[in-house]
Design a protein around this motif. Structure first.
Motif, PDB file in Angstrom:
ATOM      1  N   LEU A 153       0.905  -1.008  -0.077  1.00  0.00           N
ATOM      2  CA  LEU A 153       0.187  -0.311  -0.021  1.00  0.00           C
ATOM      3  C   LEU A 153       1.013   0.964   0.063  1.00  0.00           C
ATOM      4  N   GLU A 154       1.919   1.254   0.698  1.00  0.00           N
ATOM      5  CA  GLU A 154       2.478   2.515   0.764  1.00  0.00           C
ATOM      6  C   GLU A 154       3.092   3.060  -1.162  1.00  0.00           C
ATOM      7  N   SER A 155       3.154   1.860  -2.135  1.00  0.00           N
ATOM      8  CA  SER A 155       3.043   3.132  -3.332  1.00  0.00           C
ATOM      9  C   SER A 155       2.386   2.545  -4.436  1.00  0.00           C
ATOM     10  N   ALA A 156       1.419   2.606  -3.640  1.00  0.00           N
ATOM     11  CA  ALA A 156      -0.436   1.773  -4.219  1.00  0.00           C
ATOM     12  C   ALA A 156      -1.188   3.681  -4.458  1.00  0.00           C
ATOM     13  N   ASN A 164      -8.231  -0.139  -6.926  1.00  0.00           N
ATOM     14  CA  ASN A 164      -7.847  -0.666  -5.660  1.00  0.00           C
ATOM     15  C   ASN A 164      -7.139  -1.977  -5.897  1.00  0.00           C
ATOM     16  N   VAL A 165      -7.023  -2.753  -4.938  1.00  0.00           N
ATOM     17  CA  VAL A 165      -5.866  -3.418  -4.233  1.00  0.00           C
ATOM     18  C   VAL A 165      -6.328  -4.890  -4.856  1.00  0.00           C
ATOM     19  N   LEU A 166      -5.704  -5.713  -4.513  1.00  0.00           N
ATOM     20  CA  LEU A 166      -6.400  -7.382  -4.313  1.00  0.00           C
ATOM     21  C   LEU A 166      -4.944  -8.535  -4.291  1.00  0.00           C
ATOM     22  N   LEU A 167      -4.556  -8.645  -3.334  1.00  0.00           N
ATOM     23  CA  LEU A 167      -3.062  -9.553  -3.248  1.00  0.00           C
ATOM     24  C   LEU A 167      -4.101 -11.113  -2.787  1.00  0.00           C
ATOM     25  N   LYS A 175     -16.087  -5.847  -9.629  1.00  0.00           N
ATOM     26  CA  LYS A 175     -15.302  -7.080 -10.237  1.00  0.00           C
ATOM     27  C   LYS A 175     -14.396  -6.130 -11.469  1.00  0.00           C
ATOM     28  N   PHE A 176     -12.566  -6.213 -10.820  1.00  0.00           N
ATOM     29  CA  PHE A 176     -11.241  -5.754 -10.961  1.00  0.00           C
ATOM     30  C   PHE A 176     -10.882  -6.386 -10.742  1.00  0.00           C
ATOM     31  N   ASN A 177      -9.066  -6.192 -11.624  1.00  0.00           N
ATOM     32  CA  ASN A 177      -8.022  -6.681 -12.325  1.00  0.00           C
ATOM     33  C   ASN A 177      -7.107  -6.444 -11.012  1.00  0.00           C
ATOM     34  N   TYR A 178      -5.826  -6.990 -10.671  1.00  0.00           N
ATOM     35  CA  TYR A 178      -4.950  -6.102  -9.781  1.00  0.00           C
ATOM     36  C   TYR A 178      -3.341  -6.873 -10.455  1.00  0.00           C
ATOM     37  N   GLN A 179      -2.084  -6.262 -10.947  1.00  0.00           N
ATOM     38  CA  GLN A 179      -0.612  -6.775 -10.756  1.00  0.00           C
ATOM     39  C   GLN A 179       0.354  -6.308 -10.117  1.00  0.00           C
ATOM     40  N   ASN A 180       0.922  -6.785  -9.840  1.00  0.00           N
ATOM     41  CA  ASN A 180       1.582  -5.763  -9.054  1.00  0.00           C
ATOM     42  C   ASN A 180       3.575  -6.958  -8.994  1.00  0.00           C
ATOM     43  N   LYS A 181       3.997  -5.820  -9.057  1.00  0.00           N
ATOM     44  CA  LYS A 181       5.518  -6.914  -8.984  1.00  0.00           C
ATOM     45  C   LYS A 181       5.702  -6.479  -7.696  1.00  0.00           C
ATOM     46  N   LEU A 182       6.476  -7.394  -6.773  1.00  0.00           N
ATOM     47  CA  LEU A 182       6.555  -7.666  -5.844  1.00  0.00           C
ATOM     48  C   LEU A 182       8.068  -7.610  -5.610  1.00  0.00           C
ATOM     49  N   ASN A 183       8.565  -7.753  -6.142  1.00  0.00           N
ATOM     50  CA  ASN A 183      10.601  -6.701  -5.932  1.00  0.00           C
ATOM     51  C   ASN A 183      10.331  -6.335  -4.848  1.00  0.00           C
ATOM     52  N   ASP A 184      10.148  -5.053  -4.708  1.00  0.00           N
ATOM     53  CA  ASP A 184      10.316  -3.647  -4.234  1.00  0.00           C
ATOM     54  C   ASP A 184       9.695  -4.314  -2.799  1.00  0.00           C
ATOM     55  N   GLU A 185       8.414  -4.789  -2.713  1.00  0.00           N
ATOM     56  CA  GLU A 185       7.829  -5.301  -1.264  1.00  0.00           C
ATOM     57  C   GLU A 185       8.399  -5.978  -0.204  1.00  0.00           C
ATOM     58  N   LEU A 186       9.207  -7.181  -1.642  1.00  0.00           N
ATOM     59  CA  LEU A 186       9.578  -8.632  -1.215  1.00  0.00           C
ATOM     60  C   LEU A 186      11.378  -8.022   0.097  1.00  0.00           C
ATOM     61  N   SER A 187      11.638  -7.230  -0.866  1.00  0.00           N
ATOM     62  CA  SER A 187      13.559  -6.341  -0.119  1.00  0.00           C
ATOM     63  C   SER A 187      12.924  -6.123   0.620  1.00  0.00           C
ATOM     64  N   LYS A 188      11.830  -4.927   1.065  1.00  0.00           N
ATOM     65  CA  LYS A 188      11.496  -4.282   1.917  1.00  0.00           C
ATOM     66  C   LYS A 188      11.990  -5.051   2.879  1.00  0.00           C
ATOM     67  N   LEU A 189      10.756  -6.258   2.742  1.00  0.00           N
ATOM     68  CA  LEU A 189      10.655  -6.827   4.102  1.00  0.00           C
ATOM     69  C   LEU A 189      11.823  -8.153   4.519  1.00  0.00           C
ATOM     70  N   GLY A 190      13.429  -8.067   3.811  1.00  0.00           N
ATOM     71  CA  GLY A 190      14.462  -8.421   3.796  1.00  0.00           C
ATOM     72  C   GLY A 190      14.831  -9.516   2.743  1.00  0.00           C
ATOM     73  N   MET A 191      14.425  -9.773   1.892  1.00  0.00           N
ATOM     74  CA  MET A 191      14.528 -10.627   1.422  1.00  0.00           C
ATOM     75  C   MET A 191      15.423  -9.855  -0.536  1.00  0.00           C
ATOM     76  N   GLY A 192      15.822  -9.307   0.105  1.00  0.00           N
ATOM     77  CA  GLY A 192      16.154  -7.910  -1.292  1.00  0.00           C
ATOM     78  C   GLY A 192      17.584  -8.859  -1.754  1.00  0.00           C
ATOM     79  N   ILE A 193      18.573  -9.370  -1.229  1.00  0.00           N
ATOM     80  CA  ILE A 193      19.152 -10.300  -1.770  1.00  0.00           C
ATOM     81  C   ILE A 193      19.534 -12.020  -2.826  1.00  0.00           C
ATOM     82  N   ALA A 194      18.165 -11.368  -2.705  1.00  0.00           N
ATOM     83  CA  ALA A 194      17.652 -12.965  -3.630  1.00  0.00           C
ATOM     84  C   ALA A 194      18.072 -11.971  -5.002  1.00  0.00           C
TER      85      ALA A 194
END
Length: 417
Positions: free
Chosen positions: A61-64, A69-72, A310-329
């Protein structure tokens, strides 16, 4: 009678469709159905999965855009990344464990937990359709660890397939599987395959549930929905008057809308007008706080007005997952030697999701794709000795120089004075 009108906030979805199979729902059913019985360790894992759900939702949500609408589907991301985790080593594995809140669990415990979820969750309610599918696609000729593939095949029931990623129809083959696994709701996840891509790990989830208490379509009518920017949208609202589990206080309104036999429910939360839905979601600390909200729900006669959507949503989760700690991957420091001896990194974690809510119920789907590629190929240095140069010939053990020289003219054979 309580009247709940969901007409103030942007619709923000976390797929708050909760399985209740591990609880005694006191249902008198005339048919057999599977129940989800969890060990204390598995119950703790559910809690940590929910913590990841809140973390991912809040971070996304920080970048939305506040007007989108948001759906994960965090569980879809968790399963796809759990398959990847079976090939992660050292600090890379630690970083994935941190981001997904896998800390405190062995790899065997994580795999066994998801195996149970994948096997039992779809069979909890015969009136609700839930399908979970996994697949691993790797470039034909790419050397993949057999133990990595076997673990994901055994625990995650993953379809394993080698494809010529350079072939024009390879994306279509992967996308056909995605479309089939989501009943056509998500037709594609791979657009094109870059030359350095060697693997896709994909999870697909499809959900279709009918409301336990169906809305009467004849009562659906247009009502105003107040957007975040202050503009008003006239849209279709469904209406039903029944006993529901609700929360209704100065800070929050909410309702539980069960599906089928009651093993799954949608929980809808509406903060007070002083707080936006975005700010409310960003303020959720953890799954325990959400659990406290659930615990305050009580059954009451309710007149509900709820918008169709009714809606579609898409997101590249690289930034979110990096912020959560798995940036090295996502860097060249990644260690996925449990997948292959080649140097690999995660190129992208992409999620697409779909949802439709109407008088009959809810249809939702999500696909998470983890694209793995080889790290940058070693830089090839071009050295062209096309000007005068110096050379030495030496013995390499002790460094003793045997000859020294300069080439000023490679064509000149007789030199000196």
């Amino acid at each position: 009678m309580n009247t709940i009108s969901v007409l103030y906030l942007s619709i923000i979805g976390l797929l708050l469709i909760s399985p209740l199979g591990c609880k005694d729902t006191n249902l008198n059913l005339n048919h057999e159905q599977q129940t989800l019985t969890l060990t204390p360790i598995e119950e703790r894992k559910v809690n940590q999965d929910n913590s990841f759900s809140i973390d991912l939702f809040r971070t996304a949500l920080e970048s939305a855009s506040p007007n989108d609408n948001v759906l994960l589907s965090p569980i879809s991301a968790s399963i796809a990344l759990a398959m990847l985790n079976n090939g992660a080593i050292g600090q890379t594995k630690d970083s994935i464990n941190k981001a997904l809140v896998f800390d405190g669990f062995t790899e065997e415990q994580i795999n066994a937990y998801y195996k149970k979820i994948i096997q039992i969750l779809p069979n909890l309610d015969p009136q609700t359709k839930l399908e979970i599918a996994n697949s691993i696609w790797y470039h034909q000729g790419f050397d993949v660890s057999s133990s990595f593939l076997k673990a994901n095949e055994n625990f995650y029931h993953a379809k394993i397939a080698a494809l010529d990623f350079a072939a024009p129809d390879s994306p279509n083959i992967i996308n056909d599987w995605v479309s089939e696994s989501t009943q056509g709701k998500i037709p594609t996840i791979v657009d094109q395959i870059s030359p350095d891509m060697v693997m896709y790990l994909i999870n697909a989830i499809y959900f279709k549930g009918s409301w336990q208490e169906k809305f009467d379509a004849s009562k659906t009518s247009e009502m105003p929905f107040l957007r975040n920017d202050g503009s008003v949208l006239n849209t279709d609202f469904m209406n039903i008057s029944k006993d529901f589990n609700i929360i209704d206080n100065d800070k929050l309104q909410g309702i539980e809308l069960p599906y089928g036999d009651g093993q799954f429910s949608m929980f809808v939360l509406l903060p007070s007008k002083e707080q936006s839905a975005n700010d409310f979601a960003k303020g959720l600390k953890d799954s325990d706080e959400l659990g406290e909200i659930y615990s305050e729900f009580v059954k009451a006669e309710t007149n509900l007005f709820f918008p169709k959507f009714k809606f579609n949503y898409q997101n590249k989760l690289n930034d979110e997952l990096s912020k959560l700690g798995m940036g090295i991957a996502f860097t060249e420091k990644a260690d996925f030697t449990g997948i292959s001896e080649k140097s690999l990194l995660v190129d992208e974690v992409k999620q697409k999701a779909f949802i439709e809510v109407n008088e009959e119920g809810t249809e939702a789907a999500a696909v998470t794709s983890v694209g793995v590629r080889v790290t940058s190929m070693p830089m090839i240095h071009t050295l062209k000795f096309d000007r005068p140069f110096v050379f030495f010939i030496r013995e390499n053990n002790c460094g003793l120089i045997l000859f020294t020289g300069i080439i000023n003219d490679p064509s000149k054979e007789e030199n000196g004075h």
